[in-house]
Design a protein around this motif. Sequence first.
Motif, PDB file in Angstrom:
ATOM      1  N   THR A   1       0.834  -1.197   0.000  1.00 50.41           N
ATOM      2  CA  THR A   1       0.000   0.000   0.000  1.00 50.41           C
ATOM      3  C   THR A   1       0.871   1.249   0.000  1.00 50.41           C
ATOM      4  N   PHE A   2       1.903   1.243   0.828  1.00 56.75           N
ATOM      5  CA  PHE A   2       2.812   2.385   0.893  1.00 56.75           C
ATOM      6  C   PHE A   2       3.472   2.634  -0.456  1.00 56.75           C
ATOM      7  N   GLN A   3       3.941   1.558  -1.107  1.00 58.51           N
ATOM      8  CA  GLN A   3       4.589   1.703  -2.415  1.00 58.51           C
ATOM      9  C   GLN A   3       3.655   2.355  -3.422  1.00 58.51           C
ATOM     10  N   LYS A   4       2.385   1.951  -3.391  1.00 57.37           N
ATOM     11  CA  LYS A   4       1.404   2.530  -4.311  1.00 57.37           C
ATOM     12  C   LYS A   4       1.283   4.040  -4.088  1.00 57.37           C
ATOM     13  N   TYR A   5       1.141   4.442  -2.843  1.00 56.56           N
ATOM     14  CA  TYR A   5       1.003   5.874  -2.546  1.00 56.56           C
ATOM     15  C   TYR A   5       2.310   6.624  -2.752  1.00 56.56           C
ATOM     16  N   GLN A   6       3.418   5.969  -2.500  1.00 56.78           N
ATOM     17  CA  GLN A   6       4.719   6.614  -2.703  1.00 56.78           C
ATOM     18  C   GLN A   6       4.894   7.020  -4.164  1.00 56.78           C
ATOM     19  N   GLN A   7       4.401   6.206  -5.069  1.00 53.96           N
ATOM     20  CA  GLN A   7       4.480   6.528  -6.492  1.00 53.96           C
ATOM     21  C   GLN A   7       3.618   7.734  -6.847  1.00 53.96           C
ATOM     22  N   ASP A   8       2.559   7.971  -6.048  1.00 58.56           N
ATOM     23  CA  ASP A   8       1.640   9.086  -6.312  1.00 58.56           C
ATOM     24  C   ASP A   8       1.897  10.285  -5.417  1.00 58.56           C
ATOM     25  N   ALA A   9       2.993  10.266  -4.641  1.00 57.65           N
ATOM     26  CA  ALA A   9       3.225  11.315  -3.640  1.00 57.65           C
ATOM     27  C   ALA A   9       3.344  12.703  -4.248  1.00 57.65           C
ATOM     28  N   HIS A  10       3.685  12.794  -5.511  1.00 57.62           N
ATOM     29  CA  HIS A  10       3.781  14.100  -6.169  1.00 57.62           C
ATOM     30  C   HIS A  10       2.405  14.746  -6.360  1.00 57.62           C
ATOM     31  N   SER A  11       1.354  13.962  -6.191  1.00 58.14           N
ATOM     32  CA  SER A  11       0.014  14.469  -6.486  1.00 58.14           C
ATOM     33  C   SER A  11      -0.768  14.911  -5.246  1.00 58.14           C
ATOM     34  N   GLY A  12      -0.134  14.950  -4.094  1.00 57.64           N
ATOM     35  CA  GLY A  12      -0.861  15.390  -2.912  1.00 57.64           C
ATOM     36  C   GLY A  12      -0.146  15.007  -1.635  1.00 57.64           C
ATOM     37  N   ILE A  13      -0.874  15.115  -0.548  1.00 57.11           N
ATOM     38  CA  ILE A  13      -0.341  14.764   0.760  1.00 57.11           C
ATOM     39  C   ILE A  13      -1.126  13.564   1.286  1.00 57.11           C
ATOM     40  N   PHE A  14      -0.395  12.573   1.765  1.00 60.08           N
ATOM     41  CA  PHE A  14      -1.002  11.334   2.238  1.00 60.08           C
ATOM     42  C   PHE A  14      -0.664  11.138   3.708  1.00 60.08           C
ATOM     43  N   PHE A  15      -1.680  10.815   4.503  1.00 59.52           N
ATOM     44  CA  PHE A  15      -1.523  10.592   5.933  1.00 59.52           C
ATOM     45  C   PHE A  15      -1.744   9.107   6.223  1.00 59.52           C
ATOM     46  N   PHE A  16      -0.680   8.444   6.649  1.00 61.89           N
ATOM     47  CA  PHE A  16      -0.734   7.014   6.952  1.00 61.89           C
ATOM     48  C   PHE A  16      -0.981   6.801   8.437  1.00 61.89           C
TER      49      PHE A  16
END
Length: 185
Positions: A59-74
Motif C-alpha cells: 500500500t505504501f509503495q502505491k502511494y509513494q508513487q503518487d506522492a507528487h500528487s498530494g499529501i497522504f496521511f498514513f
Amino acid sequence: MIVVLTGPESVGKTSLCQALAQSYQGAWVPEYARTYLELLPHPYGYEDVEHIAEVQYRTFQKYQQDAHSGIFFFDTYLIITKIWFELVFDRIPGWLDQAIRNSRIDLVLLLSPDLPWEEDSLRENGDAEKRALLFQLYQKELDFYHIPYYIVAGIGEVRLENCRQGIENFLRQNKIISYDREKYI
C-alpha cells in the motif's frame, strides 16, 4: 508528501489522520492491521502479522508513487509492525528492514502516550509503563532509520494543532515551496 502517524495504542492516530487529511485536503490511509484483525477468526500469529506488514508495504509503495500528487496521511506503518514482531515473536521477517529503508517517508508525527487509555478489543498495551516503553522504542527506530519526526503531545484541539505545527515546521525547514500552504490553511 507522505506523513505517517505513529505511537503507542490509544494515542489518537486514526482520528488525527482523518482530521489532518481533511484539513490539508489530502488522503487518509487507514490502518490495515485493525481491519485484518477484526475479521480474523482465531488469535493472530506470526504469519498474520507478516501478512499485515506485506500489505502495509505494498500500500505504501502505491502511494509513494503518487506522492507528487498530494499529501497522504498514513495511520501507522512498518516501524510499529517491526516492534510488534520483536516484542511478541522475538524475530522479524528478513525483508522488513530493507522495506523500511526503501520507504521514503517525509515526516513522522510521533504521538506521545499522554492521552488516557481507551479500552478496545484489539488493544494489548494499556499499562502506562508499557506505553512509555513503546514510545521510546518507536523513537529509537526512527532515529536508527534517520526518518524525520516531530513529537506531538496535548489533548483535543491542542494535539491537532501540534500536528499541524510539526507539518509546517517540516515544510519551512525543507523549504518546500511547491506545496501550496495557503490552499490548506
